[in-house]
Each structure stands twice: as structure tokens, then as C-alpha cells.
Design a protein around this motif. Structure first.
Motif: not given
Lengths: 171, 196
Positions: A85-86, A88
């Protein structure tokens, strides 16, 4: 190329002064808000962009390459395990202080050092927020036009780089 | 590739790629030893206990101003051992150019070809157009008794017009010409990437 031509990159990252000032301000706010002892902002290849707080005896260039490598490895682990996921964040807990390594969009990574009395959940939330804001600053179109005088007289730009390499070569 | 107009810096990333023990780290070490210490960083090496590259080696060169910008060239190596394929992919990401360090020894022909093909696969997976990407090939270890002729190596690797250099990196031979050639290729691409 003419003297007054103005340039940016088709791909890769171009940071203009206006964006640079915004990044400085955001990091100053982040440092105050957490509060953080030290913040290092690097691009994803490890190039140091700016710092906030006590640099102490840190070797910034070495730290920059390691932050980028560390984050890239974490991203790849996440990708391989299907949990990417972006924005992090990786946390390293220490006895006196903790280190966060955080993604700030597709171009940047941050190292943030905080004292051990800073609540980790709070720090994580604020860092994530800042990461998103930094990414926004770098993806929005800048008003200011950068200038680079590429006029190299008779010489080709590649020749100038070769000369520059010769200049730093001792043998 | 990254331009910071506030700092007036142009930052480029060059990766030394190739099979295990082909001399990638040796190239970086020789560059480190040969460059004015005021114009380079310390060498970062993440190694195993056996002194093999675990993740990457890193060295940054700061050149003198070119057209008002200070070029910073970041040199990375990948780990060569087959086991570290995932790490190679990570280090390769964001590269502006690649030096492929091939081992000239006959016994390493297959390893060279596998590494070359894997590199193409990784770069293509990043959306990079292989044909237009700056790559320089270094045929290292030209001093080994079983060195394969460079024409044979070029043919087997399908080098297809990429600049090639012979080297004995342990002795420093061919190290600077290779670095100059990849810098030239990358700078050529920077010029293509610049738009008004």
C-alpha cells in the motif's frame, strides 16, 4: 540551445524553488508537531533533499542511500507478499529513540528520529499525513519556470561532463 | 533523474549490474580510490560475512559545475549471486543508466547471458524501453587465460550497438573509460528528457 531556454524533465523529478520552500515549511511543522529530533528527506534513489533538526555526526550521504535502500526493500517485500500500500512506514524501536522510515509518494522517502517518550501511534499518524502532503506538493504543477543555461558554447554537454569527471580523477 | 533547482543540482543514478564475481564492486572501489576525496562520498558496502555484496555498494560523486548545475552521480552495484534476484530488481529501480560488467572467463559465459537477460526483464518490467536505455558493457577480467574474444561475447549477449569496453578492473584498467561512457550516454538522455 539558446541562452534563455527554460527546461524541466519529461520524466523523473524536477523540484523548483517554490516546491522546495513548501517542503522546508512542511518538514519544520512535522518536526515541531511530533516532536522529532531529526528528519532527513531523500529522493527514492537516496539523494539528500533536505534535513531538519540536529544533524549531529550523521553522514547524510550514507544515510540517504541506506534510507532509500531500506524503503525500496520493504516495498518489494510488500509487493511480493501481496500487501503493498502507498505511504508505508517502517519503524525501528530503540532504547532511547525510535526511527521511522516513511514513504512520501512516488519520489521521496523520509527518516524521522523521535525520542522514546513520543507516542508511536501519534507519530505514525502525523508522519503519514506529512508524506501525503509532500507527495501532493511534488505532483502539483509548479507556477515557477526553472531555468538552466544549457548554452555550452562550442562544447557538447556530454563533453563538459567528461571534462568534469577528468577533473575529479586523481590518477 | 532528479533536478533540484533550489540547490541547482542534477542527480543521476548509475547501476553496475552483472553476474556474481564479475567485478562490479571492484569497479566502484577503484573509482573510490581514484577520485579526489573532497568530491566523493564514503563507500557504503552492505556485505555478507564472506565479504560478498548482500544488498548494494554505493558511492556518490560530486562533479564541478556544468552549465550552472552541480551534477551528483550516484553509483550503485547489485549483488551478483543468483539468490539475490529480488534485491537486484530493487537496486535497479530508478536507474538512469546501467553498466553491465561481464566476466570474460569462458566458464562464466552462461552466467553472463543469464544476468544480461534478467537485467532486460527487470528494466522492461519498470516500463523502460530497452532499446533507448543507456547501457554500457564492460568486458572485465581480460587478463584471465580463458578470456573469450570480445566479438564472441558481444554476439552472445546481443549487445546491439551499446558501447563496449575491455577492462581489468583489479588493476584499474578500463574503469574510467567505462564510467565516462555511461555518463555520456546518460547525459545524452537527460538532454532528450528536458523540455521547455
Amino acid at each position: 540551445m539558446a541562452h534563455d531556454e527554460q527546461y524541466r524533465l519529461r520524466s523523473g523529478l524536477t523540484i523548483v524553488s517554490e516546491q522546495s520552500e513548501q517542503l522546508e515549511e512542511m518538514l519544520a511543522q512535522l518536526q515541531q508537531k511530533i516532536p522529532a529530533n531529526f528528519i532527513l528527506l531523500v529522493d527514492v534513489t537516496g539523494q539528500v533533499v533536505t534535513t531538519k533538526g540536529d544533524i549531529g555526526k550523521h553522514n547524510l550521504v550514507m544515510l540517504g542511500s541506506l534510507v532509500a535502500g531500506d524503503l525500496a526493500a520493504s516495498q518489494e517485500i510488500a509487493r511480493l507478499t501481496g500487501e503493498y500500500q502507498d505511504f508505508q512506514i517502517v519503524l525501528r524501536e530503540g532504547q532511547d529513540s525510535h526511527i521511522f522510515i516513511a514513504e512520501a509518494g512516488p519520489y521521496m522517502a523520509m527518516l524521522i528520529q523521535v525520542n522514546n517518550d513520543v507516542p508511536l501511534g501519534w507519530a505514525r499518524m502525523v508522519i503519514r499525513q506529512s508524506g501525503e502532503e509532500i507527495a501532493q506538493v511534488l505532483t502539483m504543477p509548479a507556477q515557477e519556470e526553472p531555468e538552466w543555461d544549457l548554452h555550452a558554447g562550442e562544447d557538447d554537454l556530454s563533453d563538459l561532463f567528461e571534462d568534469a569527471l577528468d577533473d575529479v580523477w586523481l590518477e | 533523474m532528479h533536478i533540484n533547482w533550489q540547490l541547482r543540482q542534477l542527480n543521476l543514478k548509475i547501476v553496475y549490474y552483472g553476474p556474481a564475481l564479475s567485478g562490479k564492486t571492484t569497479n566502484i572501489e577503484k573509482i573510490h580510490d581514484s577520485v579526489d576525496p573532497r568530491r566523493r562520498s564514503d563507500l557504503v558496502s552492505l556485505k555478507t560475512k564472506e565479504d560478498r555484496t548482500l544488498y548494494f555498494d554505493f558511492l556518490q560523486l560530486e562533479l564541478g559545475k556544468v552549465c550552472g548545475l552541480t551534477p551528483n552521480i550516484q553509483l550503485y552495484t547489485v549483488p551478483g549471486q543468483a539468490y539475490y534476484e529480488a534485491s537486484r530488481r530493487v537496486v535497479l529501480r530508478g536507474a538512469d543508466g546501467v553498466v553491465f560488467v561481464a566476466d570474460s572467463a569462458y566458464s562464466r559465459l552462461r552466467a553472463n547471458m543469464q544476468s544480461w537477460q534478467a537485467m532486460q526483464t527487470h528494466l522492461t518490467s519498470f516500463g523502460i524501453e530497452w532499446a533507448n536505455f543507456p547501457v554500457v558493457v564492460q568486458f572485465n577480467k581480460r587478463d584471465v587465460p580463458t578470456a573469450v574474444p570480445t566479438t564472441t561475447l558481444s554476439r552472445l549477449l546481443h549487445v546491439n550497438g551499446h558501447p563496449c569496453f575491455e577492462a581489468v578492473a583489479m588493476q584499474g584498467q578500463g574503469v574510467l573509460p567505462t564510467l565516462k561512457a555511461i555518463t555520456r550516454s546518460v547525459v545524452g538522455r537527460v538532454q532528450q528528457e528536458l523540455v521547455r
